[in-house]
Design a protein around this motif. Structure first.
Motif, PDB file in Angstrom:
ATOM      1  N   SER A   1      36.348  42.335  50.536  1.00  0.00           N
ATOM      2  CA  SER A   1      36.790  40.988  50.179  1.00  0.00           C
ATOM      3  C   SER A   1      36.018  39.945  50.973  1.00  0.00           C
ATOM      4  O   SER A   1      35.308  40.265  51.923  1.00  0.00           O
ATOM      5  CB  SER A   1      38.292  40.828  50.452  1.00  0.00           C
ATOM      6  N   SER A   2      36.174  38.699  50.532  1.00  0.00           N
ATOM      7  CA  SER A   2      35.643  37.561  51.286  1.00  0.00           C
ATOM      8  C   SER A   2      36.780  36.574  51.500  1.00  0.00           C
ATOM      9  O   SER A   2      37.756  36.570  50.747  1.00  0.00           O
ATOM     10  CB  SER A   2      34.494  36.893  50.533  1.00  0.00           C
ATOM     11  N   ASP A   3      36.659  35.748  52.537  1.00  0.00           N
ATOM     12  CA  ASP A   3      37.745  34.823  52.821  1.00  0.00           C
ATOM     13  C   ASP A   3      37.841  33.709  51.793  1.00  0.00           C
ATOM     14  O   ASP A   3      38.864  33.039  51.670  1.00  0.00           O
ATOM     15  CB  ASP A   3      37.593  34.236  54.226  1.00  0.00           C
ATOM     16  N   THR A   4      36.760  33.520  51.006  1.00  0.00           N
ATOM     17  CA  THR A   4      36.762  32.449  50.002  1.00  0.00           C
ATOM     18  C   THR A   4      37.065  32.972  48.596  1.00  0.00           C
ATOM     19  O   THR A   4      37.820  32.360  47.852  1.00  0.00           O
ATOM     20  CB  THR A   4      35.395  31.737  49.993  1.00  0.00           C
ATOM     21  N   LYS A   5      36.511  34.139  48.240  1.00  0.00           N
ATOM     22  CA  LYS A   5      36.670  34.665  46.885  1.00  0.00           C
ATOM     23  C   LYS A   5      37.806  35.679  46.758  1.00  0.00           C
ATOM     24  O   LYS A   5      38.205  36.022  45.643  1.00  0.00           O
ATOM     25  CB  LYS A   5      35.371  35.309  46.415  1.00  0.00           C
ATOM     26  N   GLY A   6      38.303  36.136  47.905  1.00  0.00           N
ATOM     27  CA  GLY A   6      39.353  37.146  47.847  1.00  0.00           C
ATOM     28  C   GLY A   6      38.775  38.530  47.612  1.00  0.00           C
ATOM     29  O   GLY A   6      37.650  38.835  48.023  1.00  0.00           O
ATOM     30  N   LEU A   7      39.525  39.386  46.925  1.00  0.00           N
ATOM     31  CA  LEU A   7      39.103  40.764  46.713  1.00  0.00           C
ATOM     32  C   LEU A   7      37.913  40.847  45.759  1.00  0.00           C
ATOM     33  O   LEU A   7      37.890  40.219  44.710  1.00  0.00           O
ATOM     34  CB  LEU A   7      40.265  41.595  46.154  1.00  0.00           C
ATOM     35  N   MET A   8      36.938  41.678  46.142  1.00  0.00           N
ATOM     36  CA  MET A   8      35.765  41.907  45.301  1.00  0.00           C
ATOM     37  C   MET A   8      35.738  43.340  44.778  1.00  0.00           C
ATOM     38  O   MET A   8      35.180  43.618  43.725  1.00  0.00           O
ATOM     39  CB  MET A   8      34.493  41.631  46.118  1.00  0.00           C
ATOM     40  N   PHE A   9      36.369  44.250  45.556  1.00  0.00           N
ATOM     41  CA  PHE A   9      36.402  45.648  45.153  1.00  0.00           C
ATOM     42  C   PHE A   9      37.595  46.335  45.817  1.00  0.00           C
ATOM     43  O   PHE A   9      37.922  46.056  46.972  1.00  0.00           O
ATOM     44  CB  PHE A   9      35.116  46.368  45.571  1.00  0.00           C
ATOM     45  N   VAL A  10      38.249  47.215  45.069  1.00  0.00           N
ATOM     46  CA  VAL A  10      39.290  48.082  45.634  1.00  0.00           C
ATOM     47  C   VAL A  10      39.165  49.455  44.986  1.00  0.00           C
ATOM     48  O   VAL A  10      38.694  49.581  43.850  1.00  0.00           O
ATOM     49  CB  VAL A  10      40.721  47.527  45.395  1.00  0.00           C
ATOM     50  N   ASN A  66      43.028  39.565  38.969  1.00  0.00           N
ATOM     51  CA  ASN A  66      43.707  38.411  38.377  1.00  0.00           C
ATOM     52  C   ASN A  66      44.998  38.034  39.115  1.00  0.00           C
ATOM     53  O   ASN A  66      45.770  37.202  38.634  1.00  0.00           O
ATOM     54  CB  ASN A  66      44.032  38.700  36.898  1.00  0.00           C
ATOM     55  N   THR A  67      45.206  38.649  40.255  1.00  0.00           N
ATOM     56  CA  THR A  67      46.407  38.371  41.054  1.00  0.00           C
ATOM     57  C   THR A  67      46.022  37.578  42.301  1.00  0.00           C
ATOM     58  O   THR A  67      45.033  37.892  42.967  1.00  0.00           O
ATOM     59  CB  THR A  67      47.094  39.688  41.479  1.00  0.00           C
ATOM     60  N   ASP A  68      46.776  36.543  42.570  1.00  0.00           N
ATOM     61  CA  ASP A  68      46.542  35.759  43.788  1.00  0.00           C
ATOM     62  C   ASP A  68      46.678  36.672  44.991  1.00  0.00           C
ATOM     63  O   ASP A  68      47.678  37.378  45.156  1.00  0.00           O
ATOM     64  CB  ASP A  68      47.564  34.625  43.872  1.00  0.00           C
ATOM     65  N   VAL A  69      45.659  36.678  45.861  1.00  0.00           N
ATOM     66  CA  VAL A  69      45.628  37.602  46.997  1.00  0.00           C
ATOM     67  C   VAL A  69      46.820  37.411  47.927  1.00  0.00           C
ATOM     68  O   VAL A  69      47.241  38.348  48.611  1.00  0.00           O
ATOM     69  CB  VAL A  69      44.296  37.423  47.773  1.00  0.00           C
ATOM     70  N   LYS A  70      47.419  36.231  47.919  1.00  0.00           N
ATOM     71  CA  LYS A  70      48.588  35.981  48.762  1.00  0.00           C
ATOM     72  C   LYS A  70      49.781  36.839  48.338  1.00  0.00           C
ATOM     73  O   LYS A  70      50.683  37.111  49.138  1.00  0.00           O
ATOM     74  CB  LYS A  70      48.976  34.511  48.699  1.00  0.00           C
ATOM     75  N   LYS A  78      46.935  51.949  43.270  1.00  0.00           N
ATOM     76  CA  LYS A  78      48.184  52.698  43.201  1.00  0.00           C
ATOM     77  C   LYS A  78      49.144  52.280  44.303  1.00  0.00           C
ATOM     78  O   LYS A  78      50.358  52.150  44.085  1.00  0.00           O
ATOM     79  CB  LYS A  78      47.870  54.193  43.300  1.00  0.00           C
ATOM     80  N   MET A  79      48.607  52.037  45.491  1.00  0.00           N
ATOM     81  CA  MET A  79      49.422  51.675  46.646  1.00  0.00           C
ATOM     82  C   MET A  79      50.202  50.392  46.395  1.00  0.00           C
ATOM     83  O   MET A  79      51.362  50.258  46.792  1.00  0.00           O
ATOM     84  CB  MET A  79      48.515  51.525  47.886  1.00  0.00           C
ATOM     85  N   PHE A  80      49.557  49.440  45.719  1.00  0.00           N
ATOM     86  CA  PHE A  80      50.192  48.148  45.479  1.00  0.00           C
ATOM     87  C   PHE A  80      50.919  48.079  44.131  1.00  0.00           C
ATOM     88  O   PHE A  80      51.461  47.038  43.768  1.00  0.00           O
ATOM     89  CB  PHE A  80      49.157  47.032  45.578  1.00  0.00           C
ATOM     90  N   GLY A  81      50.901  49.189  43.385  1.00  0.00           N
ATOM     91  CA  GLY A  81      51.687  49.270  42.160  1.00  0.00           C
ATOM     92  C   GLY A  81      51.071  48.598  40.947  1.00  0.00           C
ATOM     93  O   GLY A  81      51.797  48.235  40.009  1.00  0.00           O
ATOM     94  N   TYR A  82      49.735  48.435  40.938  1.00  0.00           N
ATOM     95  CA  TYR A  82      49.063  47.830  39.782  1.00  0.00           C
ATOM     96  C   TYR A  82      48.446  48.919  38.906  1.00  0.00           C
ATOM     97  O   TYR A  82      48.368  50.094  39.299  1.00  0.00           O
ATOM     98  CB  TYR A  82      47.998  46.837  40.247  1.00  0.00           C
ATOM     99  N   LYS A  83      48.008  48.509  37.724  1.00  0.00           N
ATOM    100  CA  LYS A  83      47.486  49.477  36.761  1.00  0.00           C
ATOM    101  C   LYS A  83      45.966  49.566  36.764  1.00  0.00           C
ATOM    102  O   LYS A  83      45.405  50.594  36.403  1.00  0.00           O
ATOM    103  CB  LYS A  83      47.978  49.131  35.347  1.00  0.00           C
ATOM    104  N   SER A  84      45.298  48.484  37.117  1.00  0.00           N
ATOM    105  CA  SER A  84      43.838  48.486  37.028  1.00  0.00           C
ATOM    106  C   SER A  84      43.231  47.509  38.035  1.00  0.00           C
ATOM    107  O   SER A  84      43.923  46.651  38.605  1.00  0.00           O
ATOM    108  CB  SER A  84      43.392  48.080  35.618  1.00  0.00           C
ATOM    109  N   PHE A  85      41.952  47.645  38.246  1.00  0.00           N
ATOM    110  CA  PHE A  85      41.215  46.753  39.131  1.00  0.00           C
ATOM    111  C   PHE A  85      41.236  45.332  38.577  1.00  0.00           C
ATOM    112  O   PHE A  85      41.348  44.359  39.324  1.00  0.00           O
ATOM    113  CB  PHE A  85      39.779  47.264  39.262  1.00  0.00           C
ATOM    114  N   GLU A  86      41.135  45.215  37.251  1.00  0.00           N
ATOM    115  CA  GLU A  86      41.149  43.895  36.617  1.00  0.00           C
ATOM    116  C   GLU A  86      42.467  43.178  36.892  1.00  0.00           C
ATOM    117  O   GLU A  86      42.493  41.964  37.134  1.00  0.00           O
ATOM    118  CB  GLU A  86      40.933  44.026  35.102  1.00  0.00           C
ATOM    119  N   GLU A  87      43.568  43.918  36.843  1.00  0.00           N
ATOM    120  CA  GLU A  87      44.868  43.316  37.114  1.00  0.00           C
ATOM    121  C   GLU A  87      44.945  42.834  38.566  1.00  0.00           C
ATOM    122  O   GLU A  87      45.519  41.778  38.852  1.00  0.00           O
ATOM    123  CB  GLU A  87      45.986  44.331  36.836  1.00  0.00           C
ATOM    124  N   ILE A  88      44.347  43.609  39.461  1.00  0.00           N
ATOM    125  CA  ILE A  88      44.291  43.224  40.876  1.00  0.00           C
ATOM    126  C   ILE A  88      43.516  41.922  41.039  1.00  0.00           C
ATOM    127  O   ILE A  88      43.938  40.998  41.748  1.00  0.00           O
ATOM    128  CB  ILE A  88      43.626  44.332  41.719  1.00  0.00           C
TER     129      ILE A  88
END
Length: 301
Positions: A34-43, A61-65, A49-59
């Motif tokens: 991640s970057s402090d300005t753009k947020g997550l770039m890769f997971v 599109n989610t506010d990093v906060k 799975k840990m955060f309960g999402y279905k896909s990287f795209e869904e991650i």
């Protein structure tokens, strides 16, 4: 030429991300960049799975906060990251998609790309079960401490090398009173008893528990600061899941008053027996069910 360089940069980035995905998707921890300005770039998949999402795209599109139970934690972590350059095993309370929370251990490093961008690579390990076990341990420890300190008995536990694993306040006071010893966890009982009247017999009795024996025994002791007392020692082996003895738990209680009462009763009985046997009269006593309580020889004859 600018377009060509851009294409090369994009290709290089794509290959780098493919390599990153290939490596990180084979680990159980949640990996991210991640970057402090753009947020997550890769997971990786474990992170998703840990955060309960279905896909990287869904991650993406989610506010990093939304990944933090306390949104301000992210700002604090970024400040610490920039100041120290890395984070090691930082405990963070995260939030899943469904709103539930879990504890994660965060480790990450910050680096600068050729283009001058600051990125962070990190790993999150779910430690919720560990935290729960720690909490259970603390509750158990608090309960055990309460039990140990609620009794007048001297209670302590030793490993098989006579080193203290636990003791209550009463035992600490007894050791200070009798031997002038300020005992500590890890301290050796045999060292504390050295040059005392108990140097040999106490360890000998404790070895009975080390051998797997459960025992109860009473002793008469006489110390300058603890005169003419009777104590009862109870020893129990401490065994692990494989039934191997790891140490001994000892319970010591002063039974002087009890012993003196017993001796007094015994003396009274002896005196009574002497009185009733000193006469030729028939003497006997029975309860309301006509059962004998006592009788002399004259009555027996």
């Amino acid at each position: 030429q600018d377009i060509t360089e851009q294409k090369h940069a994009e290709l290089k980035l794509r290959k780098s991300q493919q390599l990153l995905a290939s490596i990180s998707n084979n680990i159980q921890e949640g990996f991210f960049r991640s970057s402090d300005t753009k947020g997550l770039m890769f997971v990786n998949q474990s992170y998703i799975k840990m955060f309960g999402y279905k896909s990287f795209e869904e991650i993406l599109n989610t506010d990093v906060k939304n990944f933090y139970a306390n949104p301000d934690d992210r700002k604090k972590l970024i400040r610490k990251q920039k100041k120290e350059g890395k984070i090691s095993n930082e405990e963070v309370l995260y939030k899943r998609k469904d709103g539930s929370t879990f504890y994660g251990s965060l480790s990450s490093t910050m680096f600068r790309t050729e283009e001058g961008n600051e990125l962070m690579d990190g790993v999150i390990r779910d430690i919720t079960d560990l935290k729960q076990k720690e909490e259970e341990f603390h509750q158990l420890h608090a309960s055990l401490t309460g039990i140990l300190e609620s009794t007048q008995e001297s209670i302590y536990a030793l490993d098989t090398k006579f080193r203290y694993m636990a003791f209550n306040e009463n035992h600490r006071k007894v050791m200070r009173l009798l031997y002038g010893a300020d005992i500590v966890i890890g301290g050796n009982l045999k060292t504390y008893l050295k040059n005392s009247p108990d140097e040999k017999w106490v360890p000998k009795e404790i070895k009975r528990a080390f051998s797997g024996e459960h025992f109860v025994k009473e002793y008469f002791v006489n110390y300058p600061s603890y005169r003419n007392r009777y104590i009862r020692m109870m020893g129990n082996p401490i065994v692990d899941k494989k039934k191997k003895v790891q140490g001994a738990a000892l319970f010591v209680v002063d039974v002087t008053d009890q012993k003196r009462s017993e001796m007094h009763v015994q003396q009274l009985l002896q005196n009574l027996s002497a009185v009733i046997e000193s006469t030729k009269d028939r003497i006997f006593a029975i309860d309301n069910n006509f059962r004998y309580l006592i009788f002399n020889q004259a009555h027996a004859d």
